[in-house]
Write a protein that holds these residues in place. Structure first.
Motif, PDB file in Angstrom:
ATOM      1  N   LEU A 176       0.845  -1.183   0.000  1.00 20.64           N
ATOM      2  CA  LEU A 176       0.000   0.000   0.000  1.00 20.64           C
ATOM      3  C   LEU A 176       0.887   1.242   0.000  1.00 20.64           C
ATOM      4  CD1 LEU A 176      -1.928  -2.289   1.184  1.00 20.64           C
ATOM      5  CD2 LEU A 176      -3.199  -0.389   2.222  1.00 20.64           C
ATOM      6  N   VAL A 177       0.668   2.122  -0.987  1.00 21.88           N
ATOM      7  CA  VAL A 177       1.514   3.296  -1.204  1.00 21.88           C
ATOM      8  C   VAL A 177       0.621   4.532  -1.316  1.00 21.88           C
ATOM      9  CG1 VAL A 177       3.104   4.395  -2.826  1.00 21.88           C
ATOM     10  CG2 VAL A 177       3.327   1.963  -2.328  1.00 21.88           C
ATOM     11  N   PRO A 178       1.026   5.653  -0.674  1.00 17.66           N
ATOM     12  CA  PRO A 178       0.183   6.854  -0.741  1.00 17.66           C
ATOM     13  C   PRO A 178       0.203   7.488  -2.120  1.00 17.66           C
ATOM     14  CG  PRO A 178       2.269   7.369   0.329  1.00 17.66           C
ATOM     15  CD  PRO A 178       2.244   5.878   0.121  1.00 17.66           C
ATOM     16  N   VAL A 179      -0.882   8.169  -2.441  1.00 16.20           N
ATOM     17  CA  VAL A 179      -0.969   8.997  -3.634  1.00 16.20           C
ATOM     18  C   VAL A 179      -1.426  10.379  -3.183  1.00 16.20           C
ATOM     19  CG1 VAL A 179      -2.096   9.354  -5.865  1.00 16.20           C
ATOM     20  CG2 VAL A 179      -1.549   7.030  -5.115  1.00 16.20           C
ATOM     21  N   PRO A 180      -0.590  11.418  -3.471  1.00 14.90           N
ATOM     22  CA  PRO A 180       0.654  11.387  -4.236  1.00 14.90           C
ATOM     23  C   PRO A 180       1.837  10.865  -3.420  1.00 14.90           C
ATOM     24  CG  PRO A 180       0.203  13.618  -3.509  1.00 14.90           C
ATOM     25  CD  PRO A 180      -0.985  12.800  -3.095  1.00 14.90           C
ATOM     26  N   CYS A 181       2.886  10.464  -4.147  1.00 15.94           N
ATOM     27  CA  CYS A 181       4.079   9.886  -3.527  1.00 15.94           C
ATOM     28  C   CYS A 181       5.235  10.044  -4.506  1.00 15.94           C
ATOM     29  CB  CYS A 181       3.841   8.405  -3.232  1.00 15.94           C
ATOM     30  SG  CYS A 181       5.290   7.457  -2.748  1.00 15.94           S
ATOM     31  N   HIS A 182       6.437  10.295  -3.984  1.00 16.19           N
ATOM     32  CA  HIS A 182       7.602  10.315  -4.870  1.00 16.19           C
ATOM     33  C   HIS A 182       7.707   8.966  -5.580  1.00 16.19           C
ATOM     34  CE1 HIS A 182      10.211   7.673  -2.439  1.00 16.19           C
ATOM     35  NE2 HIS A 182       9.570   8.177  -1.413  1.00 16.19           N
ATOM     36  N   GLY A 183       8.285   8.947  -6.764  1.00 18.05           N
ATOM     37  CA  GLY A 183       8.184   7.773  -7.626  1.00 18.05           C
ATOM     38  C   GLY A 183       9.056   6.592  -7.275  1.00 18.05           C
ATOM     39  N   THR A 184      10.109   6.781  -6.461  1.00 14.46           N
ATOM     40  CA  THR A 184      11.093   5.722  -6.275  1.00 14.46           C
ATOM     41  C   THR A 184      10.513   4.469  -5.640  1.00 14.46           C
ATOM     42  OG1 THR A 184      12.744   7.459  -5.962  1.00 14.46           O
ATOM     43  CG2 THR A 184      13.390   5.221  -5.371  1.00 14.46           C
TER      44      THR A 184
END
Length: 471
Positions: free
Chosen positions: A158-166
Protein backbone atom coordinates in the motif's frame (compact mmCIF):
# COMPACT_ATOMS: atom_id res chain seq x y z
CA UNK A 1 -0.27 -1.63 -16.74
CA UNK A 2 -0.90 -0.70 -13.08
CA UNK A 3 -2.62 2.47 -11.87
CA UNK A 4 0.58 3.90 -10.50
CA UNK A 5 2.60 3.00 -13.58
CA UNK A 6 0.19 5.27 -15.43
CA UNK A 7 0.72 8.07 -12.93
CA UNK A 8 4.38 7.85 -11.93
CA UNK A 9 5.79 8.93 -15.28
CA UNK A 10 9.51 9.33 -14.92
CA UNK A 11 9.73 10.07 -18.65
CA UNK A 12 7.83 13.30 -18.02
CA UNK A 13 10.69 14.57 -15.84
CA UNK A 14 13.31 13.25 -18.23
CA UNK A 15 11.75 15.29 -21.02
CA UNK A 16 11.73 18.40 -18.87
CA UNK A 17 15.29 17.93 -17.65
CA UNK A 18 16.62 17.43 -21.17
CA UNK A 19 14.73 20.53 -22.32
CA UNK A 20 16.21 22.50 -19.41
CA UNK A 21 19.71 21.42 -20.46
CA UNK A 22 19.06 22.67 -23.99
CA UNK A 23 17.84 26.02 -22.68
CA UNK A 24 20.89 26.37 -20.40
CA UNK A 25 23.16 25.72 -23.38
CA UNK A 26 21.28 28.32 -25.42
CA UNK A 27 21.76 30.87 -22.63
CA UNK A 28 25.49 30.08 -22.51
CA UNK A 29 25.67 30.74 -26.23
CA UNK A 30 24.07 34.14 -25.78
CA UNK A 31 20.57 33.36 -27.07
CA UNK A 32 18.16 36.06 -25.89
CA UNK A 33 15.59 34.92 -23.31
CA UNK A 34 13.38 36.83 -20.86
CA UNK A 35 15.68 35.44 -18.12
CA UNK A 36 19.43 35.00 -17.72
CA UNK A 37 19.48 31.64 -15.94
CA UNK A 38 17.25 28.66 -15.15
CA UNK A 39 15.98 28.14 -11.60
CA UNK A 40 15.82 24.38 -11.05
CA UNK A 41 13.60 23.54 -8.06
CA UNK A 42 12.52 20.15 -9.36
CA UNK A 43 14.57 18.18 -6.82
CA UNK A 44 14.93 18.37 -3.04
CA UNK A 45 18.65 19.18 -3.07
CA UNK A 46 19.27 22.45 -1.18
CA UNK A 47 22.95 22.66 -2.15
CA UNK A 48 22.09 22.69 -5.85
CA UNK A 49 19.86 25.66 -5.08
CA UNK A 50 22.66 27.64 -3.47
CA UNK A 51 22.21 26.78 0.21
CA UNK A 52 25.60 26.81 1.91
CA UNK A 53 26.69 23.55 3.59
CA UNK A 54 27.03 23.61 7.37
CA UNK A 55 30.55 24.75 8.25
CA UNK A 56 31.15 22.21 11.03
CA UNK A 57 30.10 19.30 8.80
CA UNK A 58 32.37 20.31 5.93
CA UNK A 59 35.31 21.08 8.21
CA UNK A 60 35.15 17.64 9.83
CA UNK A 61 34.77 15.95 6.45
CA UNK A 62 37.72 17.89 5.05
CA UNK A 63 39.90 16.93 8.03
CA UNK A 64 38.93 13.28 7.70
CA UNK A 65 39.76 13.18 4.00
CA UNK A 66 42.94 15.25 4.33
CA UNK A 67 44.25 14.82 7.91
CA UNK A 68 47.17 17.19 7.29
CA UNK A 69 44.65 20.02 7.66
CA UNK A 70 44.72 19.33 11.39
CA UNK A 71 48.42 20.20 11.64
CA UNK A 72 47.82 23.95 11.62
CA UNK A 73 45.52 26.23 13.60
CA UNK A 74 42.92 26.96 10.91
CA UNK A 75 40.40 24.43 12.23
CA UNK A 76 38.59 24.72 15.58
CA UNK A 77 39.75 22.37 18.32
CA UNK A 78 36.48 20.45 18.44
CA UNK A 79 36.61 19.88 14.67
CA UNK A 80 40.07 18.34 15.01
CA UNK A 81 38.95 16.22 17.95
CA UNK A 82 35.90 14.95 16.09
CA UNK A 83 37.89 14.15 12.96
CA UNK A 84 40.55 12.32 15.00
CA UNK A 85 37.85 10.29 16.76
CA UNK A 86 36.15 9.39 13.49
CA UNK A 87 39.44 8.37 11.90
CA UNK A 88 40.25 6.20 14.93
CA UNK A 89 37.04 4.28 14.20
CA UNK A 90 38.20 3.59 10.62
CA UNK A 91 40.51 0.69 9.81
CA UNK A 92 44.00 2.04 9.26
CA UNK A 93 42.78 5.50 10.36
CA UNK A 94 41.63 6.05 6.78
CA UNK A 95 38.26 6.88 5.25
CA UNK A 96 39.37 4.82 2.27
CA UNK A 97 39.11 1.54 4.18
CA UNK A 98 36.23 -0.91 4.12
CA UNK A 99 33.90 -0.91 7.13
CA UNK A 100 31.55 -3.49 8.62
CA UNK A 101 28.57 -4.12 6.36
CA UNK A 102 26.02 -2.55 8.76
CA UNK A 103 28.33 0.44 9.15
CA UNK A 104 31.05 1.56 11.55
CA UNK A 105 30.11 0.15 14.97
CA UNK A 106 30.70 3.38 16.89
CA UNK A 107 28.65 5.40 14.39
CA UNK A 108 25.77 2.95 14.67
CA UNK A 109 25.86 3.45 18.45
CA UNK A 110 25.74 7.23 17.90
CA UNK A 111 22.68 6.82 15.68
CA UNK A 112 21.01 4.62 18.33
CA UNK A 113 21.68 7.31 20.96
CA UNK A 114 20.21 9.96 18.64
CA UNK A 115 17.05 7.88 18.14
CA UNK A 116 16.69 7.30 21.90
CA UNK A 117 16.96 11.03 22.61
CA UNK A 118 14.57 11.90 19.77
CA UNK A 119 11.98 9.46 21.08
CA UNK A 120 12.03 10.68 24.67
CA UNK A 121 14.05 7.80 26.07
CA UNK A 122 12.51 4.93 24.14
CA UNK A 123 15.57 2.66 23.79
CA UNK A 124 17.15 1.94 20.43
CA UNK A 125 19.17 -1.23 19.95
CA UNK A 126 22.29 -0.73 17.76
CA UNK A 127 21.92 -4.34 16.57
CA UNK A 128 18.68 -3.30 14.85
CA UNK A 129 20.23 -0.47 12.82
CA UNK A 130 21.81 -0.71 9.37
CA UNK A 131 23.47 2.13 7.50
CA UNK A 132 23.13 2.16 3.73
CA UNK A 133 23.98 4.48 0.84
CA UNK A 134 20.82 6.51 1.33
CA UNK A 135 17.44 5.76 2.88
CA UNK A 136 15.96 4.65 -0.46
CA UNK A 137 18.58 1.89 -0.63
CA UNK A 138 17.46 0.74 2.83
CA UNK A 139 13.84 0.85 1.74
CA UNK A 140 14.52 -1.09 -1.45
CA UNK A 141 16.25 -3.80 0.58
CA UNK A 142 13.28 -4.07 2.95
CA UNK A 143 10.97 -4.45 -0.05
CA UNK A 144 13.20 -7.26 -1.32
CA UNK A 145 12.66 -8.99 2.00
CA UNK A 146 8.89 -8.48 2.06
CA UNK A 147 7.93 -9.12 -1.56
CA UNK A 148 7.54 -12.69 -2.81
CA UNK A 149 8.11 -12.18 -6.51
CA UNK A 150 7.12 -15.75 -7.38
CA UNK A 151 4.13 -16.12 -5.07
CA UNK A 152 0.51 -16.50 -6.07
CA UNK A 153 -1.24 -14.24 -5.43
CA UNK A 154 1.45 -11.59 -5.79
CA UNK A 155 2.56 -9.51 -2.83
CA UNK A 156 0.97 -6.07 -2.48
CA UNK A 157 2.33 -2.84 -0.99
CA UNK A 158 0.00 0.00 0.00
CA UNK A 159 1.51 3.30 -1.20
CA UNK A 160 0.18 6.85 -0.74
CA UNK A 161 -0.97 9.00 -3.63
CA UNK A 162 0.65 11.39 -4.24
CA UNK A 163 4.08 9.89 -3.53
CA UNK A 164 7.60 10.32 -4.87
CA UNK A 165 8.18 7.77 -7.63
CA UNK A 166 11.09 5.72 -6.28
CA UNK A 167 9.26 3.47 -3.82
CA UNK A 168 6.37 2.36 -6.06
CA UNK A 169 8.72 1.75 -8.94
CA UNK A 170 11.01 -0.32 -6.69
CA UNK A 171 8.04 -2.38 -5.49
CA UNK A 172 6.80 -3.03 -9.00
CA UNK A 173 10.31 -3.91 -10.20
CA UNK A 174 10.41 -6.60 -7.50
CA UNK A 175 7.12 -8.04 -8.74
CA UNK A 176 4.75 -6.50 -6.19
CA UNK A 177 1.36 -4.99 -6.88
CA UNK A 178 1.32 -1.34 -5.85
CA UNK A 179 -1.96 -0.61 -4.08
CA UNK A 180 -2.70 3.15 -4.08
CA UNK A 181 -4.40 4.91 -1.19
CA UNK A 182 -5.27 8.57 -1.74
CA UNK A 183 -4.40 11.31 0.74
CA UNK A 184 -7.20 13.82 1.38
CA UNK A 185 -6.13 17.07 -0.30
CA UNK A 186 -9.17 19.04 0.84
CA UNK A 187 -8.17 18.37 4.46
CA UNK A 188 -4.48 19.22 4.18
CA UNK A 189 -3.47 15.87 2.67
CA UNK A 190 -4.58 13.91 5.72
CA UNK A 191 -4.24 10.14 5.76
CA UNK A 192 -7.80 8.90 6.33
CA UNK A 193 -8.16 5.47 7.89
CA UNK A 194 -11.31 4.83 5.84
CA UNK A 195 -9.23 5.22 2.68
CA UNK A 196 -6.80 2.57 3.90
CA UNK A 197 -9.68 0.16 4.40
CA UNK A 198 -10.99 0.96 0.91
CA UNK A 199 -7.59 0.41 -0.66
CA UNK A 200 -7.05 -2.86 1.16
CA UNK A 201 -10.47 -4.13 0.18
CA UNK A 202 -9.85 -3.21 -3.47
CA UNK A 203 -6.65 -5.26 -3.45
CA UNK A 204 -8.08 -8.50 -2.11
CA UNK A 205 -8.87 -9.96 -5.54
CA UNK A 206 -5.52 -9.15 -7.15
CA UNK A 207 -2.81 -9.55 -4.51
CA UNK A 208 -1.91 -10.33 -0.91
CA UNK A 209 -1.00 -7.03 0.80
CA UNK A 210 2.11 -7.40 2.97
CA UNK A 211 3.13 -3.84 3.84
CA UNK A 212 1.93 -0.27 4.29
CA UNK A 213 4.26 2.55 3.24
CA UNK A 214 3.81 5.98 4.87
CA UNK A 215 5.78 9.20 4.40
CA UNK A 216 5.86 11.60 7.35
CA UNK A 217 6.44 14.50 6.79
CA UNK A 218 4.94 14.05 3.37
CA UNK A 219 6.71 14.12 0.02
CA UNK A 220 5.45 15.84 -2.08
CA UNK A 221 2.53 16.96 0.06
CA UNK A 222 4.22 18.61 3.06
CA UNK A 223 1.66 17.25 5.54
CA UNK A 224 2.55 16.03 9.03
CA UNK A 225 0.64 13.23 10.70
CA UNK A 226 -0.87 13.79 14.12
CA UNK A 227 -0.40 11.31 16.95
CA UNK A 228 -4.06 10.36 16.62
CA UNK A 229 -3.69 9.58 12.93
CA UNK A 230 -0.58 7.51 13.61
CA UNK A 231 -2.34 5.51 16.33
CA UNK A 232 -5.13 4.71 13.86
CA UNK A 233 -2.58 3.57 11.29
CA UNK A 234 -0.82 1.36 13.84
CA UNK A 235 -4.11 -0.29 14.84
CA UNK A 236 -4.94 -0.84 11.16
CA UNK A 237 -1.52 -2.36 10.40
CA UNK A 238 -1.66 -4.73 13.36
CA UNK A 239 -5.24 -5.77 12.65
CA UNK A 240 -4.48 -6.49 8.99
CA UNK A 241 -1.15 -8.18 9.76
CA UNK A 242 0.91 -5.81 7.63
CA UNK A 243 4.50 -4.62 7.91
CA UNK A 244 4.84 -0.84 8.50
CA UNK A 245 7.42 1.05 6.42
CA UNK A 246 7.82 4.57 7.85
CA UNK A 247 9.74 7.02 5.64
CA UNK A 248 10.69 9.78 8.10
CA UNK A 249 13.59 11.45 6.28
CA UNK A 250 12.15 14.99 6.54
CA UNK A 251 11.69 14.83 10.30
CA UNK A 252 13.87 17.91 10.88
CA UNK A 253 11.93 20.05 8.39
CA UNK A 254 8.96 21.23 10.47
CA UNK A 255 7.48 24.64 9.62
CA UNK A 256 3.95 24.90 11.01
CA UNK A 257 3.45 26.54 14.39
CA UNK A 258 2.45 24.28 17.29
CA UNK A 259 3.42 21.26 15.21
CA UNK A 260 6.04 18.67 16.05
CA UNK A 261 7.44 15.58 14.44
CA UNK A 262 6.75 12.36 16.34
CA UNK A 263 8.19 9.11 15.08
CA UNK A 264 6.08 6.02 14.54
CA UNK A 265 8.38 4.19 16.94
CA UNK A 266 7.61 6.72 19.68
CA UNK A 267 3.85 6.45 19.16
CA UNK A 268 4.11 2.66 19.01
CA UNK A 269 5.94 2.63 22.34
CA UNK A 270 3.43 4.99 23.95
CA UNK A 271 0.55 2.71 22.94
CA UNK A 272 2.03 -0.17 24.93
CA UNK A 273 1.26 -3.88 24.46
CA UNK A 274 0.08 -5.58 22.34
CA UNK A 275 1.11 -2.91 19.81
CA UNK A 276 4.55 -1.98 21.15
CA UNK A 277 5.85 -5.55 21.30
CA UNK A 278 4.12 -6.99 18.22
CA UNK A 279 3.88 -4.59 15.27
CA UNK A 280 6.75 -4.94 12.81
CA UNK A 281 8.22 -1.58 11.83
CA UNK A 282 11.06 -0.26 9.70
CA UNK A 283 11.89 3.44 10.12
CA UNK A 284 14.09 5.33 7.65
CA UNK A 285 16.16 8.50 8.00
CA UNK A 286 18.91 10.19 5.99
CA UNK A 287 21.71 12.77 6.05
CA UNK A 288 20.51 13.95 2.64
CA UNK A 289 17.50 15.81 3.99
CA UNK A 290 16.94 18.66 6.40
CA UNK A 291 19.64 21.08 7.48
CA UNK A 292 22.58 18.88 6.46
CA UNK A 293 21.29 18.43 2.92
CA UNK A 294 24.28 16.24 2.04
CA UNK A 295 22.51 14.44 -0.81
CA UNK A 296 25.65 13.45 -2.66
CA UNK A 297 27.35 11.80 0.32
CA UNK A 298 24.76 8.99 0.36
CA UNK A 299 24.17 8.23 4.02
CA UNK A 300 20.91 6.79 5.35
CA UNK A 301 19.79 4.20 7.88
CA UNK A 302 16.97 1.86 8.74
CA UNK A 303 15.95 0.89 12.27
CA UNK A 304 13.97 -2.34 12.66
CA UNK A 305 11.47 -2.95 15.45
CA UNK A 306 9.83 -6.22 16.57
CA UNK A 307 11.30 -8.38 13.82
CA UNK A 308 11.04 -12.14 14.44
CA UNK A 309 14.49 -13.77 14.90
CA UNK A 310 14.21 -15.99 11.76
CA UNK A 311 13.26 -12.94 9.68
CA UNK A 312 16.12 -10.95 11.23
CA UNK A 313 18.60 -13.65 10.19
CA UNK A 314 17.30 -13.45 6.63
CA UNK A 315 17.59 -9.64 6.70
CA UNK A 316 21.18 -9.90 7.90
CA UNK A 317 22.03 -12.19 4.99
CA UNK A 318 20.21 -9.92 2.54
CA UNK A 319 21.86 -6.74 3.81
CA UNK A 320 25.29 -8.37 3.82
CA UNK A 321 25.09 -8.72 0.04
CA UNK A 322 25.11 -4.92 -0.29
CA UNK A 323 28.68 -4.36 0.87
CA UNK A 324 29.66 -1.60 3.25
CA UNK A 325 28.05 1.86 2.96
CA UNK A 326 30.12 4.87 1.83
CA UNK A 327 32.30 6.15 4.67
CA UNK A 328 31.56 9.79 3.80
CA UNK A 329 27.85 9.11 4.24
CA UNK A 330 28.49 7.38 7.54
CA UNK A 331 30.45 10.37 8.79
CA UNK A 332 27.62 12.69 7.74
CA UNK A 333 25.15 10.56 9.72
CA UNK A 334 27.40 10.74 12.80
CA UNK A 335 27.57 14.53 12.52
CA UNK A 336 23.78 14.70 12.13
CA UNK A 337 23.27 12.44 15.16
CA UNK A 338 25.86 14.22 17.33
CA UNK A 339 26.14 17.94 16.44
CA UNK A 340 28.28 20.44 18.37
CA UNK A 341 27.27 20.94 21.99
CA UNK A 342 27.08 24.11 24.12
CA UNK A 343 30.54 25.14 25.24
CA UNK A 344 32.32 23.68 22.20
CA UNK A 345 34.05 26.16 19.84
CA UNK A 346 31.88 25.27 16.82
CA UNK A 347 28.57 25.50 18.67
CA UNK A 348 27.82 29.25 18.19
CA UNK A 349 28.37 29.21 14.41
CA UNK A 350 26.56 25.90 14.01
CA UNK A 351 23.46 27.10 15.86
CA UNK A 352 23.48 30.41 13.98
CA UNK A 353 23.58 28.59 10.65
CA UNK A 354 20.72 26.29 11.70
CA UNK A 355 18.63 29.26 12.88
CA UNK A 356 19.26 31.09 9.62
CA UNK A 357 18.19 28.09 7.52
CA UNK A 358 15.13 27.49 9.67
CA UNK A 359 14.09 31.14 9.49
CA UNK A 360 14.69 31.31 5.74
CA UNK A 361 12.74 28.16 4.95
CA UNK A 362 9.87 29.15 7.24
CA UNK A 363 9.74 32.48 5.41
CA UNK A 364 9.79 30.69 2.06
CA UNK A 365 6.89 28.50 3.11
CA UNK A 366 4.78 31.51 4.13
CA UNK A 367 5.59 33.39 0.92
CA UNK A 368 4.72 30.40 -1.26
CA UNK A 369 1.36 29.88 0.40
CA UNK A 370 0.51 33.59 0.29
CA UNK A 371 1.57 34.26 -3.30
CA UNK A 372 0.11 31.12 -4.87
CA UNK A 373 -3.21 31.28 -3.05
CA UNK A 374 -3.65 34.84 -4.28
CA UNK A 375 -3.26 33.75 -7.90
CA UNK A 376 -6.39 32.68 -9.76
CA UNK A 377 -6.10 29.01 -10.68
CA UNK A 378 -3.78 27.99 -7.84
CA UNK A 379 -4.69 26.26 -4.59
CA UNK A 380 -1.87 25.45 -2.16
CA UNK A 381 -2.64 23.46 0.97
CA UNK A 382 -0.72 24.41 4.14
CA UNK A 383 2.91 23.29 4.01
CA UNK A 384 3.58 21.96 7.48
CA UNK A 385 6.90 20.25 6.83
CA UNK A 386 9.13 18.48 4.33
CA UNK A 387 10.91 20.11 1.42
CA UNK A 388 8.23 20.79 -1.19
CA UNK A 389 5.17 22.77 -2.17
CA UNK A 390 2.59 20.76 -4.11
CA UNK A 391 -0.06 23.23 -5.24
CA UNK A 392 -3.03 22.31 -7.36
CA UNK A 393 -3.24 24.04 -10.75
CA UNK A 394 -6.70 24.51 -12.21
CA UNK A 395 -6.19 24.25 -15.96
CA UNK A 396 -8.75 25.36 -18.51
CA UNK A 397 -10.25 23.00 -21.07
CA UNK A 398 -8.35 24.93 -23.74
CA UNK A 399 -5.02 24.27 -21.98
CA UNK A 400 -5.90 20.59 -21.49
CA UNK A 401 -6.83 20.23 -25.16
CA UNK A 402 -3.60 21.90 -26.27
CA UNK A 403 -1.60 19.49 -24.04
CA UNK A 404 -3.32 16.52 -25.66
CA UNK A 405 -2.54 17.88 -29.14
CA UNK A 406 1.18 17.97 -28.36
CA UNK A 407 1.11 14.57 -26.63
CA UNK A 408 1.69 15.72 -23.06
CA UNK A 409 -0.02 15.38 -19.72
CA UNK A 410 -1.73 18.72 -18.93
CA UNK A 411 0.46 19.54 -15.94
CA UNK A 412 3.59 18.55 -17.90
CA UNK A 413 2.50 20.98 -20.61
CA UNK A 414 2.17 23.68 -17.95
CA UNK A 415 5.67 22.87 -16.64
CA UNK A 416 7.19 22.96 -20.14
CA UNK A 417 5.67 26.39 -20.77
CA UNK A 418 6.88 27.60 -17.35
CA UNK A 419 10.39 26.44 -18.22
CA UNK A 420 10.39 27.93 -21.71
CA UNK A 421 8.77 31.27 -20.86
CA UNK A 422 10.07 31.92 -17.32
CA UNK A 423 13.15 29.73 -16.91
CA UNK A 424 11.74 27.82 -13.94
CA UNK A 425 12.01 24.02 -13.76
CA UNK A 426 9.42 22.28 -11.57
CA UNK A 427 7.99 18.75 -11.57
CA UNK A 428 4.52 17.86 -12.90
CA UNK A 429 2.04 16.27 -10.51
CA UNK A 430 1.54 13.30 -12.84
CA UNK A 431 4.94 12.04 -11.68
CA UNK A 432 3.61 11.51 -8.16
CA UNK A 433 0.06 10.28 -8.77
CA UNK A 434 -3.14 12.29 -8.55
CA UNK A 435 -6.85 11.86 -9.08
CA UNK A 436 -8.25 11.89 -12.60
CA UNK A 437 -8.73 15.41 -13.96
CA UNK A 438 -6.74 17.09 -11.15
CA UNK A 439 -3.32 18.64 -11.76
CA UNK A 440 -0.41 19.78 -9.60
CA UNK A 441 3.18 20.93 -9.71
CA UNK A 442 5.94 20.21 -7.18
CA UNK A 443 8.87 22.44 -6.31
CA UNK A 444 11.45 22.61 -3.55
CA UNK A 445 11.15 25.42 -0.98
CA UNK A 446 14.54 24.80 0.68
CA UNK A 447 16.20 27.65 -1.20
CA UNK A 448 17.96 30.88 -0.24
CA UNK A 449 15.55 33.76 0.33
CA UNK A 450 16.49 35.68 -2.82
CA UNK A 451 16.09 32.57 -4.96
CA UNK A 452 12.56 32.01 -3.67
CA UNK A 453 11.63 35.66 -4.25
CA UNK A 454 12.87 35.48 -7.85
CA UNK A 455 11.13 32.14 -8.34
CA UNK A 456 7.77 33.46 -7.18
CA UNK A 457 8.17 36.64 -9.24
CA UNK A 458 8.75 34.60 -12.39
CA UNK A 459 6.00 32.08 -11.61
CA UNK A 460 3.42 34.78 -10.90
CA UNK A 461 4.09 36.66 -14.12
CA UNK A 462 4.07 33.47 -16.16
CA UNK A 463 0.90 32.11 -14.57
CA UNK A 464 -1.11 35.27 -15.20
CA UNK A 465 -0.09 35.22 -18.87
CA UNK A 466 -0.74 31.49 -19.20
CA UNK A 467 -4.24 31.84 -17.77
CA UNK A 468 -4.91 34.70 -20.19
CA UNK A 469 -3.56 32.79 -23.20
CA UNK A 470 -5.64 29.69 -22.44
CA UNK A 471 -8.82 31.28 -21.07
Amino acid sequence: MSVLQENFKQTEMTTLTEHACRIKEMLRQGVEKPYKYVIDVSWGDPHILGVKPLTFVRQVLAACFYPQLMDGDKLPVDVKQRAQKLLSWCEGNSVGSYTNTPGITEIIHCVAHFITQRDGGVPSDPDNIWIHSGSQWSLANMLRMLVNSEGSPRSGVLVPVPCHGTTPLSAEFLGAVVVPYFLDEEHGWELQIEELHRALESAQQVCKPVALYVINPGNPTGHIQSRGSMREVIRFVLEKKLFLLADEVYQNCIFAENTEFVSYKRVLSDMGPPFSDTLELASFHSASKGFLGECGLRGGYVELVNIDPPAMKFIQVLFNTSGCPPVAGQIALQLMADPPKPGEPSYPLYTNEIRHLSSTWLGNMKKVEKVLNQLEGFNCQPIKGGAFAFPRVHLSSKAIQKAKEVGMEPDTFYCVKLLEDAGVLVSPGCMYGQKEGIYHIRFCILTPEDTMEELLRRMSGFHLQFMKDFS
